[in-house]
Scaffold this active site. Sequence first.
Site, PDB file in Angstrom:
ATOM      1  N   ARG A 107       5.872   0.226 -10.497  1.00 45.63           N
ATOM      2  CA  ARG A 107       6.555   0.972  -9.447  1.00 45.63           C
ATOM      3  C   ARG A 107       8.030   0.607  -9.399  1.00 45.63           C
ATOM      4  O   ARG A 107       8.868   1.467  -9.224  1.00 45.63           O
ATOM      5  CB  ARG A 107       5.935   0.668  -8.082  1.00 45.63           C
ATOM      6  CG  ARG A 107       4.549   1.190  -7.899  1.00 45.63           C
ATOM      7  CD  ARG A 107       4.032   0.782  -6.552  1.00 45.63           C
ATOM      8  NE  ARG A 107       4.099  -0.671  -6.421  1.00 45.63           N
ATOM      9  CZ  ARG A 107       3.147  -1.435  -5.947  1.00 45.63           C
ATOM     10  NH1 ARG A 107       2.051  -0.908  -5.511  1.00 45.63           N
ATOM     11  NH2 ARG A 107       3.287  -2.739  -5.879  1.00 45.63           N
ATOM     12  N   SER A 155      -1.032  -0.258  -1.884  1.00 48.95           N
ATOM     13  CA  SER A 155      -2.233  -0.331  -1.045  1.00 48.95           C
ATOM     14  C   SER A 155      -2.000  -1.163   0.208  1.00 48.95           C
ATOM     15  O   SER A 155      -2.447  -0.798   1.292  1.00 48.95           O
ATOM     16  CB  SER A 155      -3.403  -0.917  -1.839  1.00 48.95           C
ATOM     17  OG  SER A 155      -3.790  -0.055  -2.868  1.00 48.95           O
TER      18      SER A 155
END
Length: 168
Positions: free
Chosen positions: A93, A131
Site C-alpha cells: 500500500r 483491516s
Amino acid sequence: MSVRTGVYPGTFDPVTLGHMDIIRRGAKLVDRLVIGVTTNPSKSPMFTLDERMAMVQREVADVEGEIHVVSFDSLLMDFAEREGANVIVRGLRAVADFEYEYQMTGMNQQLNNRIETVFLMADVALQPIASRWVKEIAMFGGDIHKFVTDAVNRDIVARVNLIGRKGS
C-alpha cells in the site's frame, strides 16, 4: 508443464476491498492461487479463524481462476512449500509496507530461496485501506462501506453490535 502456484498469506481480519484487488490480480498471474489465512500472535482478531476462512471463501467465490482458501499456523515458507508454491504474492500500500515486506522477503529467502516473492501495488483508490483501520472505524460507529463488500460490512456491523452488547 508444471502448475504455477502462488500463495497469498494474511490474517484477513476482515477481508477488505484491497485484499480482493490483490486476489483478483494475483489469480491472473498463477494457475492456482492459495489464500493462506493465518493467525498473528501480535494481533487480536475480531473474527475467529473459522469465521475469517468462511468470509474469504464467500468473497472469492466469483473470482476467476483456481483459488483455494486454506488455514495455516506455521512459517510462511513451510506452508508455501507444502502447497507447492513457486511464488508468494504480497500487496503493497505504502512506503511503510515496503520496508516491512523488504525485510520479511529477505528472511524468507534465507529460509527457502526456491520460492520468489512478487509484490503487487494496491489500486490507488484502495491503498489507504487497512483491516485494523476498518475495524476501528466500525467500532466507533463510522461508515465502512467504501472499504469492504456489503456482506463483509454486515459481518463487521453484527460483530461490533455483539461486542457492544457484551461490553454493556
